[in-house]
Design an enzyme around this catalytic site. Structure first.
Site, short mmCIF file in Angstrom:
data_model
loop_
_atom_site.label_atom_id
_atom_site.label_comp_id
_atom_site.label_asym_id
_atom_site.label_seq_id
_atom_site.Cartn_x
_atom_site.Cartn_y
_atom_site.Cartn_z
N ASP A 39 -7.78 2.03 7.56
CA ASP A 39 -6.38 2.42 7.48
C ASP A 39 -6.16 3.60 8.43
O ASP A 39 -6.74 4.66 8.24
CB ASP A 39 -6.06 2.85 6.04
CG ASP A 39 -4.59 3.14 5.81
OD1 ASP A 39 -3.80 3.07 6.77
OD2 ASP A 39 -4.24 3.44 4.65
N GLU B 138 0.84 -1.21 0.00
CA GLU B 138 0.00 0.00 0.00
C GLU B 138 0.86 1.24 0.00
O GLU B 138 0.55 2.24 -0.67
CB GLU B 138 -0.92 0.00 1.22
CG GLU B 138 -1.99 1.09 1.20
CD GLU B 138 -1.56 2.40 1.83
OE1 GLU B 138 -2.32 3.38 1.74
OE2 GLU B 138 -0.45 2.46 2.41
#
Length: 469
Positions: A321, A292
């Site tokens: 997140d 990511e």
């Protein structure tokens, strides 16, 4: 024949075991989430870091993948668990100035190559052609981070004739794990070998330039590396109407990433463990993405690996997140586009409403909206029309006066002052925000695990409609 009969019997045994479990309920699933367990798992995650990092394709992240996989593999009757490998760009930068070796990090999508040339400082932040003095032609451009993308800076430097680019950080820390994005997305000019350096190295270079001409060398060597996603799906529940929840498990190179995104990873893991006490009507898929920090590479690979029929089974993707930022605010992704003008696919608004109602009526907490700005793993799902939602407590941006009045904390200070730093450890977590957000995730898992009907129900993507007709 005997082996087939054995498999059938085992399948029936698993089905009967799952059927004997009570149906999941939101309040019961939330109740078993304890801050002590969230902190215990966060401490363990910190212990997995090697050289204080869990960056994708490093030993620290590989240990993270093994931990998640082994933990959920302990429930073979409940989950199908897999590790999905994928390749991602890797590389090494070597940089010198006046013969002095300085730490630099290659930028993803930088071309390979080695150049020796004068170092020339670019005006302002190198975002437009007028920022580049004539001396950049045939030189290595030195540019300050900010105001535009890395790719724009490097491409514009290329249009000015630069043979290489060094971008120095505008805040404390290394400028690692940054992407230029593909060359075809930057028509401003050609990419050249490019690397990022820390604010400290940047200050050194500025001092050298103030004293006189600087001779520099920059070489970029490229090689692909392998990293891994972890995916676990309940054996029970409707396998054609899946709630998919996820978050990234990797960190930046500068630190162990215990808020970013150990917080989301740990919350998802603890919820997955506690969910095994209950049955579900609709299948739940948990994912821990890698890559990511280099641009949603792992989740992008996963989405591209699915056929249209497989994508159609995902009714909703929820992303978690950074859910424990120390100077937090409770933010919900703007599914209906009412706050930022960019809505998710149909069904995203319902997910936003579910979280809004949870914070208001179940927890009695304020909430705000955050934009789908493409900075996390919902991006690849949105691009193919999957409804999305999720939660976020803030990164490097500064908390406003209004937010401080609403959520507490300190105005004018970053939501996470240790964002992408070596100090993103367990002490960096706001445990209250961590627990409230974990409960919100559990509420979404229980709600959609029971039914897709009602005011929070989603119809899924256009693909879902096509393959259900």
């Amino acid at each position: 024949m005997k082996s087939i009969q054995t498999l059938v019997a085992l399948g029936a045994l698993v089905s009967s075991t799952l059927a004997a479990l009570p149906l999941v309920e939101s309040n019961k699933l939330r109740r078993v989430l304890l801050r002590s367990e969230l902190l215990k798992k966060s401490e363990y995650l910190l212990s997995l870091a090697v050289d204080n990092t869990r960056r994708a394709a490093t030993p620290g992240h590989n240990k993270t993948v093994d931990w998640i996989f082994d933990t959920l593999s302990a429930y073979p009757d409940y989950y199908d668990v897999e590790i999905q490998p994928f390749t991602m760009p890797g590389g090494k930068a070597v940089f010198t100035a006046n013969g002095q070796s300085l730490v630099a990090d290659y930028m993803i999508y930088s071309p390979a190559g080695a150049v020796s040339a004068p170092l020339v400082l670019v005006n302002n932040q190198g975002c437009v052609p007028s920022d580049f003095p004539p001396g950049v032609a045939g030189a290595i451009a030195l540019i300050k981070r900010g105001a535009c993308t890395f790719g724009t800076k490097v491409a514009t430097a290329g249009s000015a004739g630069a043979v290489g680019t060094i971008i120095y950080h505008n805040v404390v820390g290394r400028l690692a794990d940054r992407t230029l994005e593909p060359q075809e997305t930057h028509p401003e000019g050609p990419f050249q070998p490019a690397a990022g350096v820390s604010d400290t190295v940047g200050a050194t270079l500025l001092s050298l330039l103030a004293a006189g001409p600087v001779a520099a060398t920059l070489s970029i060597d490229l090689s692909d590396v392998t990293s891994y996603n972890v995916i676990a799906q309940t054996k029970g529940g409707d396998q054609n109407n899946v709630l998919h929840v996820g978050g990234h498990s990797d960190s930046v190179i500068d630190g162990p990433g215990i808020n970013d995104n150990g917080s989301g990873s740990v919350a998802l893991l603890e919820i997955a463990i506690q969910l095994t006490k209950y049955s579900v009507n609709n299948a739940i898929r948990f994912s821990w993405w890698s890559g990511e920090e280099q641009g949603e590479i792992g989740s992008g690979h996963y989405v591209k690996s699915l056929s249209p029929e497989q994508l159609a089974k995902i009714r909703l993707y929820l992303n978690f997140d950074m859910i424990a930022s120390p100077n937090f605010y409770y933010s919900i992704y703007d599914g209906d586009g009412s706050s930022f003008g960019t809505a998710g696919a149909p069904g995203s608004a319902e997910a936003e409403k579910l979280f809004e109602d949870f914070f208001q009526y179940e927890e009695g907490l304020p909430f705000a909206s955050t934009a789908f700005d493409g900075r996390s793993d919902y991006g690849p799902f949105l691009e193919v029309g999957v409804p999305c939602g999720g939660l976020f407590t803030g990164a490097e941006q500064l908390k406003t006066e209004e937010e401080a009045a609403l959520f507490g904390g300190v105005a004018g200070v970053a939501y996470d002052v240790n964002y992408h730093s070596a100090l993103d450890n367990v002490k960096n977590l706001n445990v209250g925000a961590f627990l409230h957000n974990a409960k919100a995730i559990a509420h979404s898992v229980a709600t959609y695990g029971i039914s897709w009907e009602g005011k929070y129900g989603t119809l899924g993507s256009e693909l879902s409609h096509k393959f259900r007709r």
